[in-house]
Design a protein around this motif. Structure first.
Motif, PDB file in Angstrom:
ATOM      1  N   ALA A 221      26.550-117.997  57.665  1.00 53.66           N
ATOM      2  CA  ALA A 221      26.628-116.802  56.828  1.00 53.66           C
ATOM      3  C   ALA A 221      25.398-115.920  56.943  1.00 53.66           C
ATOM      4  CB  ALA A 221      26.839-117.208  55.361  1.00 53.66           C
ATOM      5  N   GLN A 222      24.283-116.495  57.389  1.00 51.41           N
ATOM      6  CA  GLN A 222      23.048-115.723  57.532  1.00 51.41           C
ATOM      7  C   GLN A 222      22.996-114.934  58.834  1.00 51.41           C
ATOM      8  OE1 GLN A 222      20.881-115.601  54.935  1.00 51.41           O
ATOM      9  NE2 GLN A 222      22.420-116.869  53.927  1.00 51.41           N
ATOM     10  N   GLY A 223      23.849-115.280  59.794  1.00 50.65           N
ATOM     11  CA  GLY A 223      23.844-114.568  61.063  1.00 50.65           C
ATOM     12  C   GLY A 223      24.109-115.482  62.243  1.00 50.65           C
ATOM     13  N   TRP A 224      23.903-114.931  63.441  1.00 52.47           N
ATOM     14  CA  TRP A 224      24.034-115.697  64.671  1.00 52.47           C
ATOM     15  C   TRP A 224      22.632-115.970  65.205  1.00 52.47           C
ATOM     16  CZ3 TRP A 224      28.599-114.275  68.388  1.00 52.47           C
ATOM     17  CH2 TRP A 224      29.800-114.274  67.663  1.00 52.47           C
TER      18      TRP A 224
ATOM     19  N   ARG B  50      21.594-110.415  62.329  1.00 53.02           N
ATOM     20  CA  ARG B  50      21.948-110.446  60.909  1.00 53.02           C
ATOM     21  C   ARG B  50      23.133-109.515  60.639  1.00 53.02           C
ATOM     22  NH1 ARG B  50      18.965-114.729  58.754  1.00 53.02           N
ATOM     23  NH2 ARG B  50      16.817-114.615  59.554  1.00 53.02           N
ATOM     24  N   PRO B  51      24.093-109.946  59.809  1.00 56.50           N
ATOM     25  CA  PRO B  51      25.267-109.111  59.527  1.00 56.50           C
ATOM     26  C   PRO B  51      25.029-108.101  58.415  1.00 56.50           C
ATOM     27  CG  PRO B  51      25.481-111.216  58.404  1.00 56.50           C
ATOM     28  CD  PRO B  51      24.178-111.279  59.191  1.00 56.50           C
ATOM     29  N   LYS B  52      25.902-107.116  58.350  1.00 56.65           N
ATOM     30  CA  LYS B  52      25.904-106.195  57.217  1.00 56.65           C
ATOM     31  C   LYS B  52      26.297-106.957  55.955  1.00 56.65           C
ATOM     32  CE  LYS B  52      27.576-102.156  57.202  1.00 56.65           C
ATOM     33  NZ  LYS B  52      28.549-101.044  57.227  1.00 56.65           N
ATOM     34  N   ARG B  53      25.800-106.485  54.822  1.00 61.51           N
ATOM     35  CA  ARG B  53      26.105-107.166  53.561  1.00 61.51           C
ATOM     36  C   ARG B  53      27.588-107.127  53.233  1.00 61.51           C
ATOM     37  NH1 ARG B  53      21.031-104.439  50.339  1.00 61.51           N
ATOM     38  NH2 ARG B  53      19.452-106.018  50.818  1.00 61.51           N
ATOM     39  N   ASP B  54      28.249-106.019  53.593  1.00 56.78           N
ATOM     40  CA  ASP B  54      29.657-105.865  53.214  1.00 56.78           C
ATOM     41  C   ASP B  54      30.627-106.155  54.350  1.00 56.78           C
ATOM     42  OD1 ASP B  54      28.999-103.708  54.751  1.00 56.78           O
ATOM     43  OD2 ASP B  54      29.812-102.190  53.398  1.00 56.78           O
ATOM     44  N   ASN B  55      30.113-106.570  55.529  1.00 55.38           N
ATOM     45  CA  ASN B  55      31.004-106.905  56.637  1.00 55.38           C
ATOM     46  C   ASN B  55      30.287-107.872  57.581  1.00 55.38           C
ATOM     47  OD1 ASN B  55      32.694-107.070  58.853  1.00 55.38           O
ATOM     48  ND2 ASN B  55      33.260-104.910  58.798  1.00 55.38           N
TER      49      ASN B  55
ATOM     50  N   THR C 289      20.908-106.036  61.716  1.00 51.55           N
ATOM     51  CA  THR C 289      19.632-106.069  62.434  1.00 51.55           C
ATOM     52  C   THR C 289      19.685-107.079  63.563  1.00 51.55           C
ATOM     53  OG1 THR C 289      18.699-107.746  60.945  1.00 51.55           O
ATOM     54  CG2 THR C 289      18.254-105.431  60.406  1.00 51.55           C
ATOM     55  N   LEU C 290      18.842-106.842  64.556  1.00 53.18           N
ATOM     56  CA  LEU C 290      18.599-107.802  65.632  1.00 53.18           C
ATOM     57  C   LEU C 290      17.124-108.146  65.640  1.00 53.18           C
ATOM     58  CD1 LEU C 290      19.148-109.430  68.219  1.00 53.18           C
ATOM     59  CD2 LEU C 290      18.830-107.293  69.525  1.00 53.18           C
ATOM     60  N   GLU C 291      16.817-109.418  65.463  1.00 54.42           N
ATOM     61  CA  GLU C 291      15.453-109.925  65.582  1.00 54.42           C
ATOM     62  C   GLU C 291      15.366-110.682  66.905  1.00 54.42           C
ATOM     63  OE1 GLU C 291      14.965-112.585  62.312  1.00 54.42           O
ATOM     64  OE2 GLU C 291      15.861-111.195  60.875  1.00 54.42           O
TER      65      GLU C 291
END
Length: 321
Positions: free
Chosen positions: A213-216, A264-269, A275-277
Motif C-alpha cells: 500500500a505504500q508503493g512499489w 509512491r501512489p497518489k492518495r486517491d488512486n 512521486t519517484l524516489e
C-alpha cells in the motif's frame, strides 16, 4: 560498515536549462508576479543563485566503463567529480538551486581542512513578504512536516529535489551516492506500472521487487565484479542505496553498485504515481575513497607537524631557565 547522514555545499546555475516539468513549475511564479507581497519570483531567485552556469552540462569526468551496469540518475553517477555533479543536477531544470541547509556527514577527522561532503538541490520558490506571525506559523508547520515525514507527500507536482554525497581531498571530491525525488504533475502523472517499466528498461530486471500500500519498491545490486546479486547471495539484503535525499548512506567494502527506487501512489488512486524516489551508490568505491581520504589527511597532518617541529628546532628561541 560505515554510515553517514547527508552533508552541505554550495554551487551555481544557468539560463538555458529546462526540464519536462518546466511549465508546471513556472506557473506559480508567473501568476504571483503581480502580487505585491512577492519580493522576488522563483525564476528571479534561481537566475541569481545559478549565476553563470552554462547548460547543457558537459561533464569532464570519465564515462561509465564499457559493459558496466547502468549507474546514473539523470546523468549523475558515482565517481563523477563534485563540480560536474553540481552542473548536471542544476542543468536538469532551470529552477533548481543548490540547497545549503546544514546536514550531517561522515564523522572523520579533517584536521581543520574543509571537505565538500555533498550538496542538495531544490526548486527555487517565490520570496514572499511575510508578517512575523506568518513566519512563526511557517516554522511550526515545517517542523511538524519533518517530524511526520510528510515532505514527499506534500511536494508540488512538477518539482524535484536532490542530495549528492561526495568525499575526497579538498577540491578533489568525487560522488559516492546520489538520491533524487520527483513529484508528478496532477493530471499528467504516469501509472505506477509505467514508471516501474521505465526503470526496468533503463536499469534492467531488478534484483528484488515488492508492492504494498505504500508503493512499489525495486532494488538492483552488483558484486565487486559487476555481477548481479542473486537471492542466494549473502549480499541480497545487505546492499542497497539511499532512495530519498534525506536518507543516510551505508558503505561496505563487500558491496558494489546498488540502486534503489520507490514509486509512491497518489492518495486517491493507488494505480497512479505521485512521486519517484531513486538512489545510487557504489559502496565499495565509496568506502575505499573515504578510507583513502582519512589516511591522506592524517599523513598530511603528520607531515605538517614534523615540518613545524623541524622549524622550531632550528629557529626557536632558547628557553629561559
Amino acid at each position: 560498515m560505515l554510515v553517514a547522514a547527508v552533508s552541505t555545499a554550495c554551487g551555481s546555475s544557468d539560463e538555458s536549462a529546462a526540464g519536462p516539468a518546466q511549465a508546471a513549475a513556472r506557473a506559480p511564479s508567473a501568476a504571483s508576479s503581480s502580487n505585491s507581497r512577492v519580493a522576488a519570483t522563483a525564476a528571479e531567485i534561481a537566475k541569481e543563485a545559478r549565476g553563470k552556469l552554462r547548460c547543457p552540462a558537459r561533464p569532464k569526468s570519465a564515462p561509465r566503463a564499457a559493459n558496466a551496469p547502468v549507474d546514473d540518475i539523470v546523468g549523475v553517477r558515482p565517481g563523477m567529480s563534485y563540480d560536474d555533479a553540481v552542473n548536471v543536477v542544476l542543468c536538469s531544470h532551470e529552477l533548481l538551486i543548490v540547497d545549503n541547509s546544514p546536514r550531517g556527514g561522515f564523522k572523520i577527522n579533517t584536521y581543520g581542512q574543509t571537505l565538500r561532503q555533498g550538496f542538495g538541490a531544490v526548486f527555487a520558490e517565490d520570496r514572499i513578504n511575510k508578517t512575523s506571525k506568518e513566519i512563526m506559523a511557517e516554522m511550526q508547520n515545517n517542523a511538524m512536516a519533518r517530524s511526520m515525514n510528510k515532505r514527499a507527500a506534500d511536494m508540488l507536482g512538477g518539482t524535484s529535489r536532490w542530495y549528492v554525497t561526495t568525499m575526497g581531498l579538498p577540491n578533489e571530491e568525487r560522488v559516492i551516492a546520489a538520491s533524487r525525488i520527483e513529484a508528478y504533475v496532477d493530471g499528467k502523472a504516469p501509472s505506477i506500472s509505467g514508471v516501474a517499466a521505465a526503470l526496468e528498461d533503463k536499469y534492467g530486471p531488478p534484483m528484488r521487487k515488492r508492492e504494498d500500500a505504500q508503493g512499489w519498491f525495486l532494488d538492483w545490486a552488483y558484486d565487486l565484479r559487476d555481477r548481479p546479486v542473486t537471492e542466494t547471495s549473502p549480499m541480497y539484503y545487505g546492499c542497497s542505496a539511499p532512495s530519498r535525499p534525506e536518507s543516510g548512506v551505508n558503505l561496505s567494502p563487500d558491496c558494489g553498485l546498488a540502486l534503489s527506487a520507490v514509486i509512491r501512489p497518489k492518495r486517491d488512486n493507488p494505480l497512479i504515481a505521485h512521486t519517484l524516489e531513486i538512489g545510487v551508490v557504489h559502496q565499495a568505491q565509496g568506502y575505499d575513497l573515504l578510507m583513502a581520504t582519512e589516511q591522506q589527511l592524517e599523513r598530511a597532518e603528520q607531515e605538517r607537524r614534523a615540518a613545524e617541529l623541524d622549524a622550531a628546532t632550528k629557529n626557536a628561541d632558547k628557553p629561559t631557565m
